[in-house]
Design a protein around this motif. Sequence first.
Motif, PDB file in Angstrom:
ATOM      1  N   THR A  84       0.818  -1.222   0.000  1.00 47.00           N
ATOM      2  CA  THR A  84       0.000   0.000   0.000  1.00 47.00           C
ATOM      3  C   THR A  84       0.846   1.263   0.000  1.00 47.00           C
ATOM      4  O   THR A  84       1.688   1.466   0.885  1.00 47.00           O
ATOM      5  CB  THR A  84      -0.921   0.008   1.251  1.00 47.00           C
ATOM      6  N   ALA A  85       0.597   2.095  -0.999  1.00 48.96           N
ATOM      7  CA  ALA A  85       1.294   3.394  -1.084  1.00 48.96           C
ATOM      8  C   ALA A  85       0.509   4.451  -0.319  1.00 48.96           C
ATOM      9  O   ALA A  85      -0.727   4.398  -0.264  1.00 48.96           O
ATOM     10  CB  ALA A  85       1.431   3.793  -2.551  1.00 48.96           C
ATOM     11  N   LEU A  86       1.254   5.391   0.257  1.00 48.31           N
ATOM     12  CA  LEU A  86       0.655   6.457   1.071  1.00 48.31           C
ATOM     13  C   LEU A  86       1.052   7.814   0.489  1.00 48.31           C
ATOM     14  O   LEU A  86       2.224   8.020   0.180  1.00 48.31           O
ATOM     15  CB  LEU A  86       1.193   6.399   2.510  1.00 48.31           C
ATOM     16  N   VAL A  87       0.080   8.720   0.384  1.00 41.71           N
ATOM     17  CA  VAL A  87       0.397  10.080  -0.074  1.00 41.71           C
ATOM     18  C   VAL A  87      -0.101  11.067   0.979  1.00 41.71           C
ATOM     19  O   VAL A  87      -1.252  10.963   1.437  1.00 41.71           O
ATOM     20  CB  VAL A  87      -0.276  10.391  -1.437  1.00 41.71           C
ATOM     21  N   PHE A  88       0.790  11.991   1.364  1.00 41.27           N
ATOM     22  CA  PHE A  88       0.461  12.988   2.383  1.00 41.27           C
ATOM     23  C   PHE A  88       0.515  14.391   1.786  1.00 41.27           C
ATOM     24  O   PHE A  88       1.345  14.684   0.920  1.00 41.27           O
ATOM     25  CB  PHE A  88       1.443  12.913   3.558  1.00 41.27           C
ATOM     26  N   SER A  89      -0.333  15.256   2.315  1.00 39.43           N
ATOM     27  CA  SER A  89      -0.322  16.670   1.918  1.00 39.43           C
ATOM     28  C   SER A  89       0.777  17.392   2.706  1.00 39.43           C
ATOM     29  O   SER A  89       1.307  16.853   3.698  1.00 39.43           O
ATOM     30  CB  SER A  89      -1.679  17.306   2.243  1.00 39.43           C
ATOM     31  N   PRO A  90       1.095  18.648   2.320  1.00 34.48           N
ATOM     32  CA  PRO A  90       2.115  19.399   3.067  1.00 34.48           C
ATOM     33  C   PRO A  90       1.696  19.687   4.513  1.00 34.48           C
ATOM     34  O   PRO A  90       2.525  20.075   5.331  1.00 34.48           O
ATOM     35  CB  PRO A  90       2.255  20.705   2.270  1.00 34.48           C
ATOM     36  N   GLU A  91       0.430  19.477   4.829  1.00 37.25           N
ATOM     37  CA  GLU A  91      -0.014  19.646   6.224  1.00 37.25           C
ATOM     38  C   GLU A  91       0.108  18.346   6.998  1.00 37.25           C
ATOM     39  O   GLU A  91      -0.240  18.264   8.181  1.00 37.25           O
ATOM     40  CB  GLU A  91      -1.483  20.119   6.271  1.00 37.25           C
ATOM     41  N   GLY A  92       0.565  17.297   6.323  1.00 38.23           N
ATOM     42  CA  GLY A  92       0.726  16.006   6.991  1.00 38.23           C
ATOM     43  C   GLY A  92      -0.562  15.196   7.047  1.00 38.23           C
ATOM     44  O   GLY A  92      -0.649  14.209   7.781  1.00 38.23           O
ATOM     45  N   GLU A  93      -1.568  15.622   6.256  1.00 39.22           N
ATOM     46  CA  GLU A  93      -2.826  14.850   6.208  1.00 39.22           C
ATOM     47  C   GLU A  93      -2.705  13.759   5.158  1.00 39.22           C
ATOM     48  O   GLU A  93      -2.096  13.979   4.097  1.00 39.22           O
ATOM     49  CB  GLU A  93      -4.005  15.766   5.810  1.00 39.22           C
ATOM     50  N   LEU A  94      -3.317  12.615   5.397  1.00 38.36           N
ATOM     51  CA  LEU A  94      -3.335  11.555   4.390  1.00 38.36           C
ATOM     52  C   LEU A  94      -4.205  12.017   3.222  1.00 38.36           C
ATOM     53  O   LEU A  94      -5.382  12.339   3.394  1.00 38.36           O
ATOM     54  CB  LEU A  94      -3.917  10.267   4.989  1.00 38.36           C
ATOM     55  N   ALA A  95      -3.611  12.074   2.021  1.00 40.22           N
ATOM     56  CA  ALA A  95      -4.357  12.524   0.838  1.00 40.22           C
ATOM     57  C   ALA A  95      -4.869  11.330   0.043  1.00 40.22           C
ATOM     58  O   ALA A  95      -5.897  11.436  -0.644  1.00 40.22           O
ATOM     59  CB  ALA A  95      -3.461  13.389  -0.041  1.00 40.22           C
ATOM     60  N   ALA A  96      -4.151  10.201   0.084  1.00 43.43           N
ATOM     61  CA  ALA A  96      -4.575   9.030  -0.700  1.00 43.43           C
ATOM     62  C   ALA A  96      -3.818   7.798  -0.244  1.00 43.43           C
ATOM     63  O   ALA A  96      -2.705   7.888   0.290  1.00 43.43           O
ATOM     64  CB  ALA A  96      -4.296   9.252  -2.191  1.00 43.43           C
ATOM     65  N   THR A  97      -4.441   6.655  -0.470  1.00 44.37           N
ATOM     66  CA  THR A  97      -3.718   5.378  -0.369  1.00 44.37           C
ATOM     67  C   THR A  97      -3.960   4.643  -1.682  1.00 44.37           C
ATOM     68  O   THR A  97      -5.002   4.828  -2.320  1.00 44.37           O
ATOM     69  CB  THR A  97      -4.234   4.492   0.782  1.00 44.37           C
ATOM     70  N   TYR A  98      -2.979   3.844  -2.072  1.00 44.09           N
ATOM     71  CA  TYR A  98      -3.153   3.021  -3.283  1.00 44.09           C
ATOM     72  C   TYR A  98      -2.620   1.631  -2.996  1.00 44.09           C
ATOM     73  O   TYR A  98      -1.429   1.462  -2.694  1.00 44.09           O
ATOM     74  CB  TYR A  98      -2.407   3.635  -4.479  1.00 44.09           C
ATOM     75  N   ARG A  99      -3.485   0.638  -3.077  1.00 43.40           N
ATOM     76  CA  ARG A  99      -3.072  -0.761  -2.898  1.00 43.40           C
ATOM     77  C   ARG A  99      -2.692  -1.312  -4.271  1.00 43.40           C
ATOM     78  O   ARG A  99      -3.536  -1.342  -5.185  1.00 43.40           O
ATOM     79  CB  ARG A  99      -4.212  -1.574  -2.286  1.00 43.40           C
ATOM     80  N   LYS A 100      -1.421  -1.740  -4.372  1.00 42.61           N
ATOM     81  CA  LYS A 100      -0.876  -2.213  -5.654  1.00 42.61           C
ATOM     82  C   LYS A 100      -1.801  -3.244  -6.302  1.00 42.61           C
ATOM     83  O   LYS A 100      -2.208  -4.216  -5.639  1.00 42.61           O
ATOM     84  CB  LYS A 100       0.507  -2.823  -5.399  1.00 42.61           C
ATOM     85  N   ILE A 101      -2.097  -3.019  -7.565  1.00 47.77           N
ATOM     86  CA  ILE A 101      -3.038  -3.902  -8.258  1.00 47.77           C
ATOM     87  C   ILE A 101      -2.328  -5.152  -8.806  1.00 47.77           C
ATOM     88  O   ILE A 101      -2.782  -6.270  -8.592  1.00 47.77           O
ATOM     89  CB  ILE A 101      -3.767  -3.119  -9.377  1.00 47.77           C
ATOM     90  N   HIS A 102      -1.210  -4.956  -9.516  1.00 45.46           N
ATOM     91  CA  HIS A 102      -0.516  -6.102 -10.124  1.00 45.46           C
ATOM     92  C   HIS A 102       0.630  -6.532  -9.214  1.00 45.46           C
ATOM     93  O   HIS A 102       1.625  -5.806  -9.080  1.00 45.46           O
ATOM     94  CB  HIS A 102       0.023  -5.722 -11.506  1.00 45.46           C
ATOM     95  N   ARG A 103       0.498  -7.704  -8.614  1.00 43.26           N
ATOM     96  CA  ARG A 103       1.539  -8.197  -7.688  1.00 43.26           C
ATOM     97  C   ARG A 103       2.550  -9.022  -8.458  1.00 43.26           C
ATOM     98  O   ARG A 103       2.173  -9.820  -9.324  1.00 43.26           O
ATOM     99  CB  ARG A 103       0.892  -9.023  -6.583  1.00 43.26           C
ATOM    100  N   PHE A 104       3.822  -8.865  -8.086  1.00 42.01           N
ATOM    101  CA  PHE A 104       4.885  -9.527  -8.835  1.00 42.01           C
ATOM    102  C   PHE A 104       5.219 -10.896  -8.243  1.00 42.01           C
ATOM    103  O   PHE A 104       5.192 -11.073  -7.017  1.00 42.01           O
ATOM    104  CB  PHE A 104       6.151  -8.661  -8.824  1.00 42.01           C
TER     105      PHE A 104
END
Length: 266
Positions: free
Chosen positions: A96-116
């Motif tokens: 799971t990828a995590l993206v944060f805003s400059p205020e430190g708020e969680l902006a998005a998560t992305y769970r990898k679709i294609h697993r290797f």
Amino acid sequence: MRASLIQIAVNEDESVDARRERVSSLVRDQAGSADLVVLPELWTTGAFAYELFAAEAEPLEGPTFEAMAKAARDAGVWLHAGSIPERDPDGPLYNTALVFSPEGELAATYRKIHRFGFDKGEAVLMSAGRELVTVRLPETVVGLSTCYDLRFPELYRGLVDRGAETLIVSAGWPERRRSHWTLLAQARAVENQAYVVACAGAGTHAGVPQAGHSIVVDPWGEVLAEAGAGEEVLRVSFDPGRVGVTREQFPALKDRLLGMDVPRRS
Ligand SMILES: NC(=O)CCC(=O)C(=O)O
């Protein structure tokens, strides 16, 4: 827009806690010189350290989340914090990828679709994500993807259909297939007339030497910046406005037929 890609080396002599501290400090160092900071895939464990995934799995709001939220806020940057082995409360693991805003708020998560791994490794240890994710930054809409996803062009078309202009790839790509990495990053940029901001890991993950060579490609397919093989901070400035200009001047995306509502001639 100024981006810093932090190509972290995973070294087995460093504990996960020590690496988290070190990476937090590298993110903080980007204050004032980056608007967006991007980290590689699974940098707490190493993307190929399969035996560590379960042991180091964290709930979404675990120690990496806490450290990265704080680092984003301290640095005042948008932070794509790479991915973590996430343990869902229901049991399965996700990459799971995590993206944060400059205020430190969680902006998005992305769970990898294609697993290797085909029939082993990540492909059997992790569950697959199901959702395409875009995030609106002040200057551009970013689409999220992780490593092996890079081989699946339909994912990026889906992101473009959701408005993506900058395609972020967070990866732990092996040296053995480095030529594919560079080629595919350029292909995704050209076919989608989008920036590709692709941050890979360095070092050796569970015996698998990593490619490094993080790369930023413009919507015309030109390489704006490329890292070497070792740990490095790759800094680049780019103009998100070039996406619209490229799509207007060379309107190939408007000529799409398959998957669209195509009036039939006969
Ligand atoms: N971590 C990964 O997804 C590795 C992908 C890879 O090695 C490949 O596509 O080649």
